[in-house]
Design an enzyme around this catalytic site. Structure first.
Site, PDB file in Angstrom:
ATOM      1  N   ASP A  38      40.876  26.733  51.180  1.00 36.50           N
ATOM      2  CA  ASP A  38      41.137  28.087  50.926  1.00 36.50           C
ATOM      3  C   ASP A  38      41.808  28.699  51.934  1.00 36.50           C
ATOM      4  O   ASP A  38      41.677  28.162  53.196  1.00 36.50           O
ATOM      5  CB  ASP A  38      39.774  28.824  50.642  1.00 36.50           C
ATOM      6  CG  ASP A  38      40.089  29.793  49.711  1.00 36.50           C
ATOM      7  OD1 ASP A  38      39.503  30.193  48.506  1.00 36.50           O
ATOM      8  OD2 ASP A  38      40.514  31.048  50.240  1.00 36.50           O
ATOM      9  N   ASN A  84      43.028  25.519  41.469  1.00 41.22           N
ATOM     10  CA  ASN A  84      42.437  26.869  41.188  1.00 41.22           C
ATOM     11  C   ASN A  84      42.840  28.130  42.053  1.00 41.22           C
ATOM     12  O   ASN A  84      42.879  29.206  41.278  1.00 41.22           O
ATOM     13  CB  ASN A  84      40.786  26.596  41.313  1.00 41.22           C
ATOM     14  CG  ASN A  84      40.177  28.111  41.323  1.00 41.22           C
ATOM     15  OD1 ASN A  84      40.018  28.544  40.212  1.00 41.22           O
ATOM     16  ND2 ASN A  84      39.803  28.682  42.324  1.00 41.22           N
ATOM     17  N   TYR A 149      51.999  37.764  37.359  1.00 46.72           N
ATOM     18  CA  TYR A 149      51.008  36.958  37.177  1.00 46.72           C
ATOM     19  C   TYR A 149      50.987  36.220  36.043  1.00 46.72           C
ATOM     20  O   TYR A 149      51.105  35.021  35.840  1.00 46.72           O
ATOM     21  CB  TYR A 149      49.541  37.883  37.098  1.00 46.72           C
ATOM     22  CG  TYR A 149      48.254  37.158  36.951  1.00 46.72           C
ATOM     23  CD1 TYR A 149      47.716  36.374  38.203  1.00 46.72           C
ATOM     24  CD2 TYR A 149      47.565  37.109  35.618  1.00 46.72           C
ATOM     25  CE1 TYR A 149      46.463  35.900  37.865  1.00 46.72           C
ATOM     26  CE2 TYR A 149      46.361  36.424  35.562  1.00 46.72           C
ATOM     27  CZ  TYR A 149      45.792  35.748  36.669  1.00 46.72           C
ATOM     28  OH  TYR A 149      44.772  35.181  36.293  1.00 46.72           O
ATOM     29  N   LYS A 153      51.354  32.044  35.441  1.00 46.88           N
ATOM     30  CA  LYS A 153      50.362  31.395  34.567  1.00 46.88           C
ATOM     31  C   LYS A 153      50.966  30.810  33.295  1.00 46.88           C
ATOM     32  O   LYS A 153      50.528  29.605  32.996  1.00 46.88           O
ATOM     33  CB  LYS A 153      49.390  32.527  34.426  1.00 46.88           C
ATOM     34  CG  LYS A 153      48.401  32.642  35.399  1.00 46.88           C
ATOM     35  CD  LYS A 153      47.632  31.619  35.967  1.00 46.88           C
ATOM     36  CE  LYS A 153      46.481  32.182  37.135  1.00 46.88           C
ATOM     37  NZ  LYS A 153      46.069  31.217  37.905  1.00 46.88           N
ATOM     38  N   THR A 184      34.645  38.266  38.971  1.00 44.92           N
ATOM     39  CA  THR A 184      34.900  37.758  40.148  1.00 44.92           C
ATOM     40  C   THR A 184      35.666  38.707  41.318  1.00 44.92           C
ATOM     41  O   THR A 184      35.893  39.704  40.446  1.00 44.92           O
ATOM     42  CB  THR A 184      35.798  36.379  40.315  1.00 44.92           C
ATOM     43  OG1 THR A 184      37.159  36.748  39.912  1.00 44.92           O
ATOM     44  CG2 THR A 184      35.178  35.362  39.496  1.00 44.92           C
TER      45      THR A 184
HETATM   46  N1  LIG Z   1      38.792  36.498  37.543  1.00 47.64           N
HETATM   47  C1  LIG Z   1      39.476  36.799  36.393  1.00 47.64           C
HETATM   48  O1  LIG Z   1      39.369  37.515  35.455  1.00 47.64           O
HETATM   49  C2  LIG Z   1      40.450  35.341  35.806  1.00 47.64           C
HETATM   50  C3  LIG Z   1      40.864  35.453  34.576  1.00 47.64           C
HETATM   51  C4  LIG Z   1      41.509  34.442  34.208  1.00 47.64           C
HETATM   52  C5  LIG Z   1      41.986  33.361  35.232  1.00 47.64           C
HETATM   53  N2  LIG Z   1      41.605  33.402  36.544  1.00 47.64           N
HETATM   54  C6  LIG Z   1      42.138  32.545  37.671  1.00 47.64           C
HETATM   55  O2  LIG Z   1      41.049  31.898  38.041  1.00 47.64           O
HETATM   56  C7  LIG Z   1      41.335  31.437  39.258  1.00 47.64           C
HETATM   57  C8  LIG Z   1      40.116  31.765  40.373  1.00 47.64           C
HETATM   58  O3  LIG Z   1      40.046  33.056  40.527  1.00 47.64           O
HETATM   59  P1  LIG Z   1      38.684  33.989  40.618  1.00 47.64           P
HETATM   60  O4  LIG Z   1      38.829  34.804  39.725  1.00 47.64           O
HETATM   61  O5  LIG Z   1      37.672  32.935  41.117  1.00 47.64           O
HETATM   62  O6  LIG Z   1      39.284  34.905  41.935  1.00 47.64           O
HETATM   63  P2  LIG Z   1      38.772  34.894  43.400  1.00 47.64           P
HETATM   64  O7  LIG Z   1      39.882  35.699  43.907  1.00 47.64           O
HETATM   65  O8  LIG Z   1      37.426  35.090  43.557  1.00 47.64           O
HETATM   66  O9  LIG Z   1      39.216  33.515  44.138  1.00 47.64           O
HETATM   67  C9  LIG Z   1      40.432  32.890  44.282  1.00 47.64           C
HETATM   68  C10 LIG Z   1      40.477  32.389  45.516  1.00 47.64           C
HETATM   69  O10 LIG Z   1      41.866  31.610  45.658  1.00 47.64           O
HETATM   70  C11 LIG Z   1      42.149  32.009  47.211  1.00 47.64           C
HETATM   71  N3  LIG Z   1      43.563  32.087  47.411  1.00 47.64           N
HETATM   72  C12 LIG Z   1      44.435  33.141  47.233  1.00 47.64           C
HETATM   73  N4  LIG Z   1      45.409  33.014  47.616  1.00 47.64           N
HETATM   74  C13 LIG Z   1      45.348  31.716  48.441  1.00 47.64           C
HETATM   75  C14 LIG Z   1      46.214  31.021  49.158  1.00 47.64           C
HETATM   76  N5  LIG Z   1      47.533  31.374  49.358  1.00 47.64           N
HETATM   77  N6  LIG Z   1      46.018  30.022  49.607  1.00 47.64           N
HETATM   78  C15 LIG Z   1      44.589  29.321  49.314  1.00 47.64           C
HETATM   79  N7  LIG Z   1      43.760  29.989  48.864  1.00 47.64           N
HETATM   80  C16 LIG Z   1      44.282  31.227  48.068  1.00 47.64           C
HETATM   81  C17 LIG Z   1      41.448  33.226  47.547  1.00 47.64           C
HETATM   82  O11 LIG Z   1      41.178  33.359  48.978  1.00 47.64           O
HETATM   83  C18 LIG Z   1      39.771  33.136  46.750  1.00 47.64           C
HETATM   84  O12 LIG Z   1      38.950  32.296  47.309  1.00 47.64           O
HETATM   85  C19 LIG Z   1      42.596  31.963  39.761  1.00 47.64           C
HETATM   86  O13 LIG Z   1      43.516  31.030  39.342  1.00 47.64           O
HETATM   87  C20 LIG Z   1      42.787  33.089  38.732  1.00 47.64           C
HETATM   88  O14 LIG Z   1      44.057  33.630  38.402  1.00 47.64           O
HETATM   89  C21 LIG Z   1      40.757  34.362  36.920  1.00 47.64           C
END
Ligand SMILES: NC(=O)c1ccc[n+]([C@@H]2O[C@H](COP(=O)([O-])OP(=O)(O)OC[C@H]3O[C@@H](n4cnc5c(N)ncnc54)[C@H](O)[C@@H]3O)[C@@H](O)[C@H]2O)c1
Length: 245
Positions: A38, A84, A149, A153, A184
């Protein structure tokens, strides 16, 4: 709990919190050894027996190369990649800057590409593996005020299909998990009233609620494990029915 992934080595990006942290826990509980990476130094709190960590930005080529090398060096292989890490900038198109666009694309699309490429090279040489990318319902439908975004995706889904096609002869499967809204911290980047926004989004899902990160980790884990041996190139919705209509 069966240790069905004993002997497997996984790399999970964006592992400090949310879906990534839940996925590290899911894989580790089933016997996999995991390299958790991360950009946030908080990821170091996950380090314990069977979980190693690396702090870095997924969009940097050097970080992808070092992550694959660290999995090999530390645990002797790389069988599972969970790409992720993700971020979002939520603005109308007319307010989205070139810098916003580049930032989101570089994490969500370029970062996944770089890590998938490095993992693919190792898996190809070692007899196969499983790549799971974390897309979104925005991989298939547009999300207003999230142009970069949604584009990122969509690109991730197409990337994953190509990985599946090129990986098949090498025993490499590649699939996309496409979640609906998950409770989250990512939601905090959407807007100031993110928690109220979250609830309103819950109503938009036919199941009437948003997801918990552990529910998405279950789907990721299924696609990462041999249980899904005949699934590749799929965009697997885990969105409470959002895209069913
Ligand atoms: N939360 C939602 O509603 C949702 C919906 C659909 C998809 N997603 C996808 O799920 C995945 C996880 O998201 P989440 O909801 O757990 O969010 P989150 O923000 O809790 O976790 C995302 C993690 O990615 C890390 N990150 C961001 N930029 C980074 C970089 N440049 N290098 C390394 N790490 C990096 C962040 O530090 C964080 O720990 C993402 O790809 C997100 O797009 C989330």
């Amino acid at each position: 709990m069966t240790r069905e992934l004993a002997g497997k080595v996984a790399l999970v990006t964006g592992a400090a919190r949310g879906v990534g942290a839940a996925t590290v826990a899911w894989l580790h509980a089933r016997g996999a050894r995991v390299l958790a990476t991360d950009i946030r130094p908080e990821v170091e709190q996950l380090a314990h027996d069977g979980v190693a960590v690396l702090v870095g930005d997924v969009s940097e080529e050097d970080v992808a190369v070092r992550s694959a090398a660290a999995a090999l060096e530390r645990f002797g292989g790389l069988d599972i990649l969970v790409a992720n890490a993700g971020r979002s900038v939520n603005k109308p198109v007319t307010e989205t800057t070139a810098a916003d666009w580049d930032e989101v694309m570089s994490v969500n699309a370029r970062g996944a590409f770089l890590h998938a490429r490095e993992a693919f090279r190792v898996m190809r040489d070692n007899g196969g593996g499983a790549i799971v990318t974390v897309g979104s319902f925005a991989s298939t439908v547009g999300l207003a005020e999230a142009a970069a975004y949604s584009a990122s995706k969509g690109a991730l889904a197409q990337l994953t299909k190509v990985l599946a096609l090129e990986g098949a002869p090498h025993g490499i499967r590649a699939n996309v998990v496409a979640p609906g809204v998950i409770e989250t911290d990512l939601l905090d980047t959407f807007r100031a009233d993110s928690r109220a926004y979250l609830r309103s989004f819950g109503d938009a899902h036919p199941l009437g609620r948003v997801a918990q990160p552990e529910e998405i980790a279950e789907v990721i884990g299924f696609l990462a494990s041999p249980r899904s041996a005949f699934v590749t190139g799929a965009v697997v919705a885990a969105d409470g029915g959002y895209t069913a209509a």
